[in-house]
Each structure stands twice: as C-alpha cells, then as structure tokens.
Design a protein around this motif. Structure first.
Motif, short mmCIF file in Angstrom:
data_model
loop_
_atom_site.label_atom_id
_atom_site.label_comp_id
_atom_site.label_asym_id
_atom_site.label_seq_id
_atom_site.Cartn_x
_atom_site.Cartn_y
_atom_site.Cartn_z
N CYS A 1 48.32 41.48 45.52
CA CYS A 1 48.57 40.19 44.89
C CYS A 1 50.04 40.06 44.50
O CYS A 1 50.61 40.98 43.92
N ARG B 1 51.10 38.17 42.33
CA ARG B 1 51.19 37.83 40.92
C ARG B 1 50.96 39.03 40.00
O ARG B 1 51.59 39.17 38.98
N CYS B 2 50.02 39.90 40.39
CA CYS B 2 49.71 41.01 39.50
C CYS B 2 49.70 42.36 40.20
O CYS B 2 49.41 43.38 39.59
N SER C 1 47.64 43.75 42.13
CA SER C 1 46.39 44.45 42.36
C SER C 1 45.86 44.12 43.75
O SER C 1 46.37 43.24 44.45
N CYS D 1 42.68 36.83 44.61
CA CYS D 1 42.85 37.97 43.70
C CYS D 1 41.74 37.94 42.66
O CYS D 1 41.56 36.94 41.97
N ALA E 1 41.62 39.23 39.88
CA ALA E 1 42.11 39.10 38.51
C ALA E 1 42.69 37.71 38.26
O ALA E 1 42.29 37.01 37.33
N CYS E 2 43.62 37.30 39.10
CA CYS E 2 44.36 36.06 38.85
C CYS E 2 43.54 34.80 39.12
O CYS E 2 43.76 33.78 38.50
ZN LIG Z 1 46.50 38.93 40.93
#
Ligand SMILES: [Zn+2]
Length: 116
Positions: free
Chosen positions: A18, A20-21, A23, A52, A54-55
């Motif tokens: 990802c 953004r994060c 992961s 993702c 998470a995001c």
């Molecule tokens: Zn993410």
C-alpha cells in the motif's frame, strides 16, 4: 469522455504494498482514466488503485470486497460473478474519488449548504 473501450486489469497474485501505509494489499487494479484539463483538452491515462485492508476499510464498496477476501484469506472463485460486481463497484468508487481536490470540494459543498 473518450469513446475507446474501457479495460480494467486486475492483479491478485502479487499486488504491491500500500502506498499509504506500506502494508500488504489484496488486489491491484489498473483502469483507464480520462479527464479534461482546465483548457478543455482531453487526457487519457491509466490509474492504479490497490485494495488495502487497513486504509480502505470503512468505504462501503471496499468493505464488501474485503469481506469476500476475509472468508478464508483467499477468494472463493465459485462466486466469480459476485466478485466481478464488487470489483466493478469498488473501482467505480475509486475512480470517482478525485485525487487532490476532494476534501476541498467537499468542504466547499458543505459550506455552500450551510453545514459549516
Ligand atoms: Zn494501506
């Protein structure tokens, strides 16, 4: 809008991390994206989006896809039709998510409606 055929590529085998994060993601989609510049020029390009866990949680279209992935850690291809529908809905939601000005426009819209 352009008239050429839209082709979406999906990568499930080895999606990138990802952006953004950092992961692991579940899915990479590449889809045509065209937009019109301020001067009225049409630009055709390709955008990439990753799913993702998470995001993207919390967005309705992404949540449904994540649910499908979550069943046993991989996709149940017995239900390819559902998968295709969910992917299409998710890409649609990503596609219409403007890159830079979303928050600003949103604020402006709320301000205009007297919510701020
Ligand atoms: Zn993410």
């Amino acid at each position: 809008m352009s008239t050429h055929e839209e082709e979406t590529l999906l990568a499930l085998a080895d999606p990138p991390v990802c952006d953004r994060c950092s992961s692991m993601t579940l899915l990479l989609a590449q889809f045509p994206h065209s937009w019109t510049k301020a001067r009225g020029e049409d630009v055709n390009g390709v955008r990439e989006a990753v799913l993702c866990p998470a995001c993207d949680r919390g967005q309705p279209a992404a949540d449904k896809l994540l649910e499908l992935f979550a069943k046993d850690g991989k996709l149940d291809f017995a239900d390819v039709e559902t998968f295709a529908e969910l992917v299409a809905a998710w890409i649609d939601s990503v596609r219409h998510r403007p890159l830079d000005t979303a928050a600003l426009n949103n604020e402006h819209e709320r301000w205009r409606r007297g919510e701020l």
